[in-house]
Design a protein around this motif. Structure first.
Motif, mmCIF file in Angstrom:
data_model
loop_
_atom_site.group_PDB
_atom_site.id
_atom_site.type_symbol
_atom_site.label_atom_id
_atom_site.label_comp_id
_atom_site.label_asym_id
_atom_site.label_seq_id
_atom_site.Cartn_x
_atom_site.Cartn_y
_atom_site.Cartn_z
ATOM 1 N N PHE A 124 14.110 -33.882 -12.951
ATOM 2 C CA PHE A 124 15.304 -33.496 -13.677
ATOM 3 C C PHE A 124 14.906 -32.561 -14.810
ATOM 4 O O PHE A 124 13.921 -32.819 -15.510
ATOM 5 C CB PHE A 124 15.983 -34.744 -14.257
ATOM 6 C CG PHE A 124 17.110 -34.453 -15.208
ATOM 7 C CD1 PHE A 124 18.405 -34.303 -14.746
ATOM 8 C CD2 PHE A 124 16.877 -34.349 -16.574
ATOM 9 C CE1 PHE A 124 19.450 -34.054 -15.627
ATOM 10 C CE2 PHE A 124 17.916 -34.097 -17.460
ATOM 11 C CZ PHE A 124 19.203 -33.949 -16.980
ATOM 12 N N GLY A 125 15.648 -31.483 -14.984
ATOM 13 C CA GLY A 125 15.357 -30.558 -16.066
ATOM 14 C C GLY A 125 16.615 -30.110 -16.767
ATOM 15 O O GLY A 125 17.607 -29.749 -16.124
ATOM 16 N N GLY A 126 16.626 -30.139 -18.094
ATOM 17 C CA GLY A 126 17.750 -29.644 -18.856
ATOM 18 C C GLY A 126 17.770 -28.123 -18.888
ATOM 19 O O GLY A 126 16.717 -27.473 -18.916
ATOM 20 N N ILE A 127 18.970 -27.520 -18.890
ATOM 21 C CA ILE A 127 19.113 -26.056 -18.929
ATOM 22 C C ILE A 127 19.950 -25.643 -20.136
ATOM 23 O O ILE A 127 19.506 -24.881 -20.988
ATOM 24 C CB ILE A 127 19.740 -25.527 -17.624
ATOM 25 C CG1 ILE A 127 18.808 -25.818 -16.434
ATOM 26 C CG2 ILE A 127 20.003 -24.018 -17.738
ATOM 27 C CD1 ILE A 127 19.367 -25.380 -15.093
ATOM 28 N N GLY A 128 21.195 -26.072 -20.220
ATOM 29 C CA GLY A 128 22.032 -25.786 -21.380
ATOM 30 C C GLY A 128 22.413 -24.338 -21.545
ATOM 31 O O GLY A 128 22.404 -23.806 -22.649
ATOM 32 N N LYS A 129 22.798 -23.665 -20.438
ATOM 33 C CA LYS A 129 23.181 -22.260 -20.491
ATOM 34 C C LYS A 129 24.698 -22.132 -20.416
ATOM 35 O O LYS A 129 25.331 -22.641 -19.483
ATOM 36 C CB LYS A 129 22.539 -21.489 -19.341
ATOM 37 C CG LYS A 129 22.850 -19.997 -19.354
ATOM 38 C CD LYS A 129 22.142 -19.281 -18.199
ATOM 39 C CE LYS A 129 22.462 -17.791 -18.206
ATOM 40 N NZ LYS A 129 21.797 -17.086 -17.076
ATOM 41 N N GLY A 130 25.308 -21.454 -21.411
ATOM 42 C CA GLY A 130 26.744 -21.276 -21.446
ATOM 43 C C GLY A 130 27.180 -19.946 -20.851
ATOM 44 O O GLY A 130 26.410 -18.978 -20.811
ATOM 45 N N TYR A 131 28.451 -19.894 -20.394
ATOM 46 C CA TYR A 131 29.014 -18.696 -19.783
ATOM 47 C C TYR A 131 30.377 -18.421 -20.400
ATOM 48 O O TYR A 131 31.278 -19.271 -20.353
ATOM 49 C CB TYR A 131 29.171 -18.878 -18.262
ATOM 50 C CG TYR A 131 27.871 -18.884 -17.498
ATOM 51 C CD1 TYR A 131 27.442 -17.778 -16.779
ATOM 52 C CD2 TYR A 131 27.061 -20.009 -17.518
ATOM 53 C CE1 TYR A 131 26.243 -17.789 -16.082
ATOM 54 C CE2 TYR A 131 25.858 -20.042 -16.829
ATOM 55 C CZ TYR A 131 25.457 -18.921 -16.117
ATOM 56 O OH TYR A 131 24.266 -18.943 -15.434
ATOM 57 N N GLY A 132 30.557 -17.230 -20.963
ATOM 58 C CA GLY A 132 31.848 -16.837 -21.508
ATOM 59 C C GLY A 132 32.839 -16.460 -20.434
ATOM 60 O O GLY A 132 34.036 -16.397 -20.678
ATOM 61 N N SER A 133 32.360 -16.195 -19.209
ATOM 62 C CA SER A 133 33.224 -15.788 -18.099
ATOM 63 C C SER A 133 33.803 -16.975 -17.353
ATOM 64 O O SER A 133 34.439 -16.797 -16.314
ATOM 65 C CB SER A 133 32.434 -14.906 -17.126
ATOM 66 O OG SER A 133 31.240 -15.559 -16.697
ATOM 67 N N GLY A 134 33.581 -18.197 -17.838
ATOM 68 C CA GLY A 134 34.140 -19.380 -17.204
ATOM 69 C C GLY A 134 33.357 -19.813 -15.983
ATOM 70 O O GLY A 134 32.314 -19.245 -15.626
ATOM 71 N N LEU A 135 33.893 -20.837 -15.335
ATOM 72 C CA LEU A 135 33.190 -21.387 -14.175
ATOM 73 C C LEU A 135 33.121 -20.383 -13.033
ATOM 74 O O LEU A 135 32.144 -20.347 -12.271
ATOM 75 C CB LEU A 135 33.872 -22.672 -13.710
ATOM 76 C CG LEU A 135 33.070 -23.493 -12.698
ATOM 77 C CD1 LEU A 135 31.794 -24.027 -13.299
ATOM 78 C CD2 LEU A 135 33.904 -24.624 -12.129
ATOM 79 N N ALA A 136 34.164 -19.543 -12.899
ATOM 80 C CA ALA A 136 34.141 -18.541 -11.828
ATOM 81 C C ALA A 136 32.953 -17.602 -11.991
ATOM 82 O O ALA A 136 32.261 -17.276 -11.029
ATOM 83 C CB ALA A 136 35.451 -17.757 -11.828
ATOM 84 N N GLY A 137 32.704 -17.165 -13.228
ATOM 85 C CA GLY A 137 31.549 -16.305 -13.463
ATOM 86 C C GLY A 137 30.243 -17.047 -13.273
ATOM 87 O O GLY A 137 29.267 -16.498 -12.754
ATOM 88 N N LEU A 138 30.211 -18.317 -13.658
ATOM 89 C CA LEU A 138 28.995 -19.120 -13.520
ATOM 90 C C LEU A 138 28.597 -19.266 -12.059
ATOM 91 O O LEU A 138 27.456 -18.999 -11.683
ATOM 92 C CB LEU A 138 29.237 -20.487 -14.162
ATOM 93 C CG LEU A 138 28.084 -21.486 -14.237
ATOM 94 C CD1 LEU A 138 28.360 -22.491 -15.352
ATOM 95 C CD2 LEU A 138 27.890 -22.248 -12.931
ATOM 96 N N VAL A 139 29.546 -19.712 -11.219
ATOM 97 C CA VAL A 139 29.184 -19.989 -9.829
ATOM 98 C C VAL A 139 28.897 -18.717 -9.047
ATOM 99 O O VAL A 139 28.116 -18.717 -8.089
ATOM 100 C CB VAL A 139 30.280 -20.824 -9.129
ATOM 101 C CG1 VAL A 139 30.471 -22.151 -9.841
ATOM 102 C CG2 VAL A 139 31.606 -20.065 -9.026
ATOM 103 N N THR A 140 29.524 -17.594 -9.444
ATOM 104 C CA THR A 140 29.247 -16.330 -8.773
ATOM 105 C C THR A 140 27.779 -15.946 -8.917
ATOM 106 O O THR A 140 27.182 -15.368 -7.998
ATOM 107 C CB THR A 140 30.144 -15.213 -9.340
ATOM 108 O OG1 THR A 140 31.515 -15.560 -9.140
ATOM 109 C CG2 THR A 140 29.863 -13.880 -8.665
ATOM 110 N N GLU A 141 27.179 -16.294 -10.058
ATOM 111 C CA GLU A 141 25.760 -15.990 -10.272
ATOM 112 C C GLU A 141 24.879 -16.687 -9.245
ATOM 113 O O GLU A 141 23.791 -16.212 -8.914
ATOM 114 C CB GLU A 141 25.353 -16.415 -11.682
ATOM 115 C CG GLU A 141 23.906 -16.119 -12.018
ATOM 116 C CD GLU A 141 23.598 -16.394 -13.472
ATOM 117 O OE1 GLU A 141 22.619 -17.109 -13.728
ATOM 118 O OE2 GLU A 141 24.346 -15.898 -14.338
#
Length: 418
Positions: A124-141
């Motif tokens: 398990f590893g922590g990441i903690g990366k935020g996205y201003g483009s919302g979940l749609a922008g996050l999952v597209t990555e």
């Protein structure tokens, strides 16, 4: 809140992952860091991965790490939030890992953490990366295809934040690369007995049965069905775990595999790939007196090997696909089953009764097989849920191969449209 950790080993058991006040989502990633298809995203609107290894249940995720497909290298946990605390719990309720992500005014979605393979286990590893483009922008990555969400004038509801902003494209479940599943007549394993019908029950035991047709039902082919090779059926019996090697008496191509497992306990069938490692499971169940069927391709150029895991005696029979039950009128069954549909455009009414605990998985994949010699690479996913239900789904005109998976009794009624 338990311990906070940046990276740690976790046991390969079913873990329940919670993110306080957030509806979490899981992304199953390959070695390239991307999903293999939209089905590799699990969230409230698509609650079960086709493998069954990752599920969304009651505002949390359940990760059966020991059942995750070999092609999946990482499982990323995300959600609609600007931060929060993620916790992973073992089956006994003990916290095995947790990670806190500070809130950020610029973030509307966040990747909390990930589970990743290392040295034959999971960390398990922590990441903690935020996205201003919302979940749609996050999952597209990570390679997920999304459609535009319609704006709503309704105020946001109190409580856990839903995964708004992600509208899934039509769900499709790609097979794992190189996955090969059972086919062909098995030579009996040492000590196994080949017979023409299902095994007799052990003293005091209940023989496999239920509404699924018994494995010794008459050999029949659906008239006019042309998908898959034609050959004589065979039966093999076994007891407990075995590895079975398939010979070349069955031509390459899709074949029907029926199976039954005696009494209670675990029953699983896993094809072994060229490296002698498990591929996608064919059967993976604890249903009592299990019976089921599926359709899988016989490989070309090599013998197929199957690893059977079983707590009790079992029987499998291999037949042409044309020997599967035909879907017309009303059918009743118990467990997974392959069905043939040869009618016109229709509505299919699904009544799934669930398992003994009032839950259970139900899924339906549609292969359009006209003019094809192999299974569709990306079958249409028509149903994917984790609870009893009554639902109607649309069917295109046949010929169709329907792969229905269910953890309990079910009834299907097909009604052709004028």
């Amino acid at each position: 809140m338990g311990h906070i950790t940046k990276s740690s080993w976790v046991p390969s058991v079913p873990l329940r992952v919670n993110a306080e006040g957030v509806e979490p989502a899981a992304l199953l990633l390959g070695a390239d860091g991307r999903v293999r298809g939209d089905a590799d995203m699990v969230f409230e609107g698509q609650p079960v991965h086709p493998s069954g290894a990752v599920r969304h249940e009651q505002a949390s995720l359940v990760l059966a790490l020991h059942e995750v497909e070999a092609d999946v290298e990482r499982i990323v946990i995300a959600g609609v939030a600007d931060g929060g605390a993620l916790t992973a719990l073992a089956p006994d309720g003990a916290t095995v890992a947790s990670y806190a992500v500070p809130g950020s005014p610029d973030a509307t979605a966040v990747v909390f953490a990930e589970f990743f393979r290392e040295s034959g286990g999971w960390k398990f590893g922590g990441i903690g990366k935020g996205y201003g483009s919302g979940l749609a922008g996050l999952v597209t990555e990570f390679g997920v295809e999304v459609a535009e969400a319609e704006e709503s004038s309704e105020p946001a509801a109190a409580g856990p934040v839903p995964l708004a902003g992600v509208v899934k494209m039509p769900g499709q479940a790609p097979p794992a690369d190189g996955a090969v599943v059972p086919s062909g007549p098995f030579p009996p394993a040492d000590g196994a007995v080949v017979a023409s019908g299902p095994f007799p029950p052990a003293e005091g035991a209940v023989a496999p049965g239920g509404p699924f047709p018994p494995l010794d039902r008459p050999y029949e082919l659906v008239e006019g069905w042309e998908f898959g090779p034609v050959f004589e059926p065979f039966t093999i019996l076994g007891d407990d775990d075995q590895v079975v090697t398939v010979d070349g008496r069955v031509p390459p191509g899709p074949v029907l595999v029926e199976a039954a497992h005696e009494d209670r306990g675990y029953f699983g069938v896993f094809p072994l790939d060229r490296r002698n490692k498990d591929g996608d499971y064919l059967f993976n169940t604890t249903l009592p007196d299990f019976t089921g069927s599926s359709v899988v391709p016989a490989p070309t150029g090599r013998a197929l090997r199957l690893r059977v895991r079983a707590d009790r005696r079992w029987v499998m029979r291999v037949k042409p696909v044309a020997a599967a039950r035909r879907l017309q009128g009303t059918l009743r069954g118990y467990g997974p089953e392959a069905l043939l549909y040869t009618g016109g455009v229709a509505d299919l009414q699904v009544n799934f009764e669930g398992n003994e605990d009032g839950g259970g998985y139900v899924g339906l994949w549609c292969h359009e097989v006209a003019g094809r010699t192999g299974l569709t690479d990306r079958p249409t996913l028509l149903l994917n849920r984790t609870h009893p239900l009554r639902r109607t789904v649309p069917l295109p005109a046949g010929p169709l191969l329907l792969l229905f998976k269910a953890e309990g009794p079910w009834t299907l009624t097909v009604k052709e449209l004028d």
